[in-house]
Write a protein that holds these residues in place. Structure first.
Motif, PDB file in Angstrom:
ATOM      1  N   ASP A  77       0.996  -1.243   0.050  1.00 35.48           N
ATOM      2  CA  ASP A  77       0.119   0.020  -0.092  1.00 35.48           C
ATOM      3  C   ASP A  77       0.747   1.491   0.050  1.00 35.48           C
ATOM      4  O   ASP A  77       1.960   1.045  -0.257  1.00 35.48           O
ATOM      5  CB  ASP A  77      -0.920   0.141   0.998  1.00 35.48           C
ATOM      6  CG  ASP A  77      -0.362   0.010   2.357  1.00 35.48           C
ATOM      7  OD1 ASP A  77       0.985   0.172   2.570  1.00 35.48           O
ATOM      8  OD2 ASP A  77      -0.926  -0.234   3.605  1.00 35.48           O
ATOM      9  N   ASP A  78       0.281   2.504   0.365  1.00 40.65           N
ATOM     10  CA  ASP A  78       1.038   3.632   0.028  1.00 40.65           C
ATOM     11  C   ASP A  78       2.157   3.810   1.131  1.00 40.65           C
ATOM     12  O   ASP A  78       3.090   4.494   1.074  1.00 40.65           O
ATOM     13  CB  ASP A  78       0.342   4.930   0.214  1.00 40.65           C
ATOM     14  CG  ASP A  78      -0.774   4.788  -0.604  1.00 40.65           C
ATOM     15  OD1 ASP A  78      -0.476   4.206  -1.705  1.00 40.65           O
ATOM     16  OD2 ASP A  78      -1.723   5.555  -0.735  1.00 40.65           O
ATOM     17  N   LYS A  79       1.982   3.015   2.180  1.00 40.97           N
ATOM     18  CA  LYS A  79       2.926   2.892   3.493  1.00 40.97           C
ATOM     19  C   LYS A  79       4.014   2.062   3.225  1.00 40.97           C
ATOM     20  O   LYS A  79       5.259   2.011   3.925  1.00 40.97           O
ATOM     21  CB  LYS A  79       2.447   2.644   4.708  1.00 40.97           C
ATOM     22  CG  LYS A  79       1.115   3.698   5.402  1.00 40.97           C
ATOM     23  CD  LYS A  79       0.687   3.158   6.584  1.00 40.97           C
ATOM     24  CE  LYS A  79      -0.220   4.263   7.100  1.00 40.97           C
ATOM     25  NZ  LYS A  79      -0.805   3.872   8.405  1.00 40.97           N
ATOM     26  N   THR A  80       4.036   1.248   2.184  1.00 48.83           N
ATOM     27  CA  THR A  80       5.169   0.096   2.114  1.00 48.83           C
ATOM     28  C   THR A  80       6.345   0.755   1.704  1.00 48.83           C
ATOM     29  O   THR A  80       7.611   0.091   2.395  1.00 48.83           O
ATOM     30  CB  THR A  80       4.655  -0.769   1.083  1.00 48.83           C
ATOM     31  OG1 THR A  80       3.463  -1.484   1.362  1.00 48.83           O
ATOM     32  CG2 THR A  80       5.482  -2.065   0.984  1.00 48.83           C
ATOM     33  N   PRO A  81       6.467   1.716   0.944  1.00 49.87           N
ATOM     34  CA  PRO A  81       7.960   2.037   0.514  1.00 49.87           C
ATOM     35  C   PRO A  81       8.868   2.624   1.658  1.00 49.87           C
ATOM     36  O   PRO A  81       9.682   2.297   1.867  1.00 49.87           O
ATOM     37  CB  PRO A  81       7.793   3.086  -0.515  1.00 49.87           C
ATOM     38  CG  PRO A  81       6.345   2.648  -1.193  1.00 49.87           C
ATOM     39  CD  PRO A  81       5.488   2.338  -0.038  1.00 49.87           C
ATOM     40  N   LEU A  87      13.192  -0.556   7.461  1.00 49.86           N
ATOM     41  CA  LEU A  87      13.543  -1.807   7.964  1.00 49.86           C
ATOM     42  C   LEU A  87      14.952  -2.125   7.546  1.00 49.86           C
ATOM     43  O   LEU A  87      15.749  -2.487   7.985  1.00 49.86           O
ATOM     44  CB  LEU A  87      12.273  -2.941   7.433  1.00 49.86           C
ATOM     45  CG  LEU A  87      11.362  -3.064   8.199  1.00 49.86           C
ATOM     46  CD1 LEU A  87      10.179  -3.687   7.679  1.00 49.86           C
ATOM     47  CD2 LEU A  87      11.499  -3.782   9.700  1.00 49.86           C
ATOM     48  N   ALA A  88      15.182  -1.748   6.000  1.00 48.51           N
ATOM     49  CA  ALA A  88      16.513  -2.037   5.440  1.00 48.51           C
ATOM     50  C   ALA A  88      17.532  -1.366   6.314  1.00 48.51           C
ATOM     51  O   ALA A  88      18.549  -1.583   6.146  1.00 48.51           O
ATOM     52  CB  ALA A  88      16.284  -1.557   3.990  1.00 48.51           C
ATOM     53  N   LEU A 117      14.752   3.386  -2.829  1.00 51.08           N
ATOM     54  CA  LEU A 117      15.941   2.783  -3.184  1.00 51.08           C
ATOM     55  C   LEU A 117      17.201   3.642  -3.366  1.00 51.08           C
ATOM     56  O   LEU A 117      18.075   3.313  -3.060  1.00 51.08           O
ATOM     57  CB  LEU A 117      15.680   1.840  -4.353  1.00 51.08           C
ATOM     58  CG  LEU A 117      15.398   0.314  -4.223  1.00 51.08           C
ATOM     59  CD1 LEU A 117      14.979  -0.258  -5.721  1.00 51.08           C
ATOM     60  CD2 LEU A 117      16.298  -0.348  -3.401  1.00 51.08           C
ATOM     61  N   LYS A 118      16.951   5.032  -3.889  1.00 53.72           N
ATOM     62  CA  LYS A 118      17.842   5.834  -4.304  1.00 53.72           C
ATOM     63  C   LYS A 118      18.614   6.217  -2.809  1.00 53.72           C
ATOM     64  O   LYS A 118      19.759   6.378  -2.935  1.00 53.72           O
ATOM     65  CB  LYS A 118      17.386   6.985  -5.042  1.00 53.72           C
ATOM     66  CG  LYS A 118      17.164   6.729  -6.361  1.00 53.72           C
ATOM     67  CD  LYS A 118      16.391   8.033  -7.006  1.00 53.72           C
ATOM     68  CE  LYS A 118      17.453   9.383  -7.131  1.00 53.72           C
ATOM     69  NZ  LYS A 118      18.517   9.221  -7.954  1.00 53.72           N
ATOM     70  N   THR A 119      17.801   6.309  -1.934  1.00 56.40           N
ATOM     71  CA  THR A 119      18.303   6.673  -0.823  1.00 56.40           C
ATOM     72  C   THR A 119      19.079   5.575   0.221  1.00 56.40           C
ATOM     73  O   THR A 119      19.938   5.857   1.167  1.00 56.40           O
ATOM     74  CB  THR A 119      17.367   7.297   0.314  1.00 56.40           C
ATOM     75  OG1 THR A 119      16.317   6.110   0.678  1.00 56.40           O
ATOM     76  CG2 THR A 119      16.451   8.344  -0.339  1.00 56.40           C
ATOM     77  N   LEU A 120      18.930   4.345  -0.337  1.00 57.15           N
ATOM     78  CA  LEU A 120      19.683   3.196   0.426  1.00 57.15           C
ATOM     79  C   LEU A 120      20.817   2.798  -0.235  1.00 57.15           C
ATOM     80  O   LEU A 120      21.545   2.184   0.405  1.00 57.15           O
ATOM     81  CB  LEU A 120      18.411   2.064   0.374  1.00 57.15           C
ATOM     82  CG  LEU A 120      17.189   2.262   1.206  1.00 57.15           C
ATOM     83  CD1 LEU A 120      16.215   1.218   0.975  1.00 57.15           C
ATOM     84  CD2 LEU A 120      17.688   2.262   2.675  1.00 57.15           C
ATOM     85  N   LEU A 149      17.030   5.248 -11.544  1.00 57.50           N
ATOM     86  CA  LEU A 149      17.968   4.670 -10.416  1.00 57.50           C
ATOM     87  C   LEU A 149      19.336   4.351 -11.134  1.00 57.50           C
ATOM     88  O   LEU A 149      20.082   4.130 -10.256  1.00 57.50           O
ATOM     89  CB  LEU A 149      17.102   3.505 -10.102  1.00 57.50           C
ATOM     90  CG  LEU A 149      17.928   2.566  -8.608  1.00 57.50           C
ATOM     91  CD1 LEU A 149      17.733   3.638  -7.594  1.00 57.50           C
ATOM     92  CD2 LEU A 149      17.202   1.432  -8.515  1.00 57.50           C
ATOM     93  N   PHE A 150      19.660   4.502 -12.205  1.00 55.00           N
ATOM     94  CA  PHE A 150      20.716   3.648 -12.970  1.00 55.00           C
ATOM     95  C   PHE A 150      22.014   4.628 -12.242  1.00 55.00           C
ATOM     96  O   PHE A 150      22.955   3.934 -11.782  1.00 55.00           O
ATOM     97  CB  PHE A 150      20.917   3.357 -14.296  1.00 55.00           C
ATOM     98  CG  PHE A 150      22.046   2.412 -14.350  1.00 55.00           C
ATOM     99  CD1 PHE A 150      21.774   0.905 -14.424  1.00 55.00           C
ATOM    100  CD2 PHE A 150      23.146   2.990 -15.007  1.00 55.00           C
ATOM    101  CE1 PHE A 150      22.889   0.387 -14.865  1.00 55.00           C
ATOM    102  CE2 PHE A 150      24.252   2.103 -15.302  1.00 55.00           C
ATOM    103  CZ  PHE A 150      23.935   0.575 -15.474  1.00 55.00           C
ATOM    104  N   PRO A 151      22.070   5.768 -12.441  1.00 54.97           N
ATOM    105  CA  PRO A 151      23.286   6.563 -11.933  1.00 54.97           C
ATOM    106  C   PRO A 151      23.731   6.291 -10.459  1.00 54.97           C
ATOM    107  O   PRO A 151      24.744   6.237 -10.063  1.00 54.97           O
ATOM    108  CB  PRO A 151      22.604   8.015 -12.041  1.00 54.97           C
ATOM    109  CG  PRO A 151      21.637   7.996 -13.128  1.00 54.97           C
ATOM    110  CD  PRO A 151      21.068   6.731 -12.886  1.00 54.97           C
ATOM    111  N   ASP A 152      22.453   5.970  -9.709  1.00 54.74           N
ATOM    112  CA  ASP A 152      22.845   5.517  -7.956  1.00 54.74           C
ATOM    113  C   ASP A 152      23.415   4.322  -8.332  1.00 54.74           C
ATOM    114  O   ASP A 152      24.424   3.957  -7.380  1.00 54.74           O
ATOM    115  CB  ASP A 152      21.895   5.537  -7.246  1.00 54.74           C
ATOM    116  CG  ASP A 152      21.067   6.848  -7.228  1.00 54.74           C
ATOM    117  OD1 ASP A 152      21.439   7.857  -6.343  1.00 54.74           O
ATOM    118  OD2 ASP A 152      20.130   7.368  -8.071  1.00 54.74           O
ATOM    119  N   ILE A 153      22.849   3.314  -9.029  1.00 51.26           N
ATOM    120  CA  ILE A 153      23.488   1.878  -9.044  1.00 51.26           C
ATOM    121  C   ILE A 153      24.977   2.098  -9.625  1.00 51.26           C
ATOM    122  O   ILE A 153      25.762   1.398  -8.988  1.00 51.26           O
ATOM    123  CB  ILE A 153      22.681   0.979 -10.126  1.00 51.26           C
ATOM    124  CG1 ILE A 153      21.271   0.801  -9.511  1.00 51.26           C
ATOM    125  CG2 ILE A 153      23.275  -0.220 -10.424  1.00 51.26           C
ATOM    126  CD1 ILE A 153      20.167   0.405 -10.695  1.00 51.26           C
TER     127      ILE A 153
END
Length: 371
Positions: A77-81, A87-88, A117-120, A149-153
């Motif tokens: 849901d909206d809270k999942t991200p 948690l990560a 994901l970009k922040t992680l 996302l790829f520049p962060d990857i």
């Protein structure tokens, strides 16, 4: 994904009861099956509560959290991200759980999940190259998210353990059209820097360096600036020379570029095998596409093996042809003289080949020293 039907809904309390069962078979069954059942968004508040519990025992660590994180990969849901990202960040002592939390975001593959994901990626990168590959796999389906996302990857490429996984993703994304030409063009200076680093480090680990370059070069060869760089770059090994020349040939489609590879006995058979594997043997330079020429390359390749001479001879000469009909009906072999620096001439054999000189073939089952 969401589900609004009550059919086969797995109750969270029932799942937790099974995971804490004294019966190991019940616990294992719950771990394996839980993510396959349909869940409702209404179940998620309880899931979030359970996921925030301390890792107080092995059952919680290896059972409940893994199962429920995999639930979130399917239903969110909206809270999942935010929940998954938090948690990560808190699970750094448990890499397998941290990966599961990041996989929630990867499987969601929404703009909100990608921003998390970009922040992680840099603060809490995946524990291994294999984990990074798992994380990237769902993203290869969506150009807009992978390009964001790829520049962060790619920033992770500074760490050698990720270089092969990232360059594999780069090549897959470029060949499938998922990664934009603009993105790759913007990365070109960094890609050239990576190429230089990999080439330099290849002296310590040739196989790893070459594996990375095999993913990197076909992507970069599309860029004018990289082709200009290659025109001046020294090709320090036969393997790198073969890799770069083949990439240039595939780009320009000029068969004349392959002549130097066929001319050198050291690269003759590697070139032959690459073209044969891609069903492009018609591009093999015709002046070297003879049975005698391939016999010389065949023996040179055999001598170069570590268990044999571990080096190419500096001279090879055809001594003659012999029949091996008693062992291989209709076949012949070549006797070849070869010499290494400061050593005397020796004789080797290459074959068997067809006695019909118009039939070009490579077998090599007799190739070796001549007694």
């Amino acid at each position: 994904m969401s589900c609004d039907s009550k059919t086969d809904v797995r109750n969270v309390d029932l799942l937790l009861s099974r995971l804490s069962s004294e019966d190991e078979l019940v616990r294992d069954s719950a771990k394996q099956e839980s993510a396959q059942f349909l869940w409702l968004k209404g179940d998620l508040p309880k899931v979030y509560i359970v996921l925030k519990r301390p890792l107080s025992d092995d059952t919680r660590k290896d059972g409940t959290k893994v199962s429920l994180l995999r639930v979130l990969q399917a239903v969110h849901d909206d809270k999942t991200p935010k929940e998954a990202a938090n948690l990560a960040r808190t699970l750094s002592d448990y890499p397998h759980l941290q990966l599961e939390a990041m996989l929630v975001l990867s499987h969601m593959n929404t703009p909100e999940a990608i921003e998390e994901l970009k922040t992680l990626l840099l603060p809490v990168p995946p524990a291994s190259a294999g984990d990074l590959t798992k994380l990237l796999a769902p993203l290869l389906e969506t150009p807009e998210n992978l390009n964001v996302l790829f520049p962060d990857i790619f920033a992770l490429v500074q760490q050698p353990i990720y270089q092969l996984a990232i360059t594999e993703c780069l090549r897959t994304g470029q060949e499938s059209g998922v990664l934009s030409n603009e993105l790759i063009s913007n990365l070109t200076p960094s890609l050239i820097a990576l190429y230089k680093e990999v080439k330099k480090s290849a002296s310590n680990d040739p196989l790893e360096g070459l594996a990375i370059a095999e993913q990197l070069v076909p992507v970069m060869i599309q860029q004018d600036s990289f082709r200009q760089y290659l025109a001046k770059d020294e090709r320090t090994s036969l393997e790198w020379n073969l890799l770069i020349t083949m990439a240039l040939w595939e780009h320009y489609q000029q068969d004349s570029l392959l002549i130097p590879l066929a001319e050198k006995v050291e690269t003759r058979m590697p070139l032959y095998r690459k073209l044969e594997a891609s069903d492009q043997l018609d591009a093999f330079p015709q002046s070297f596409y003879t049975q005698a020429s391939l016999a010389l390359g065949d023996l040179a390749d055999w001598l170069h093996l570590p268990e044999n001479k571990n080096a190419y001879p500096n001279s090879l000469k055809i001594q003659g042809q012999i029949s091996v009909d008693s062992l291989y009906p209709g076949k012949v072999a070549y006797l070849i003289r070869y010499k290494y620096p400061r050593e005397k001439w020796e004789t080797g054999i290459s074959g068997p080949f067809s006695a019909d000189s118009t039939l070009i073939e490579v077998n090599g089952s007799m190739t070796g020293y001549w007694q």
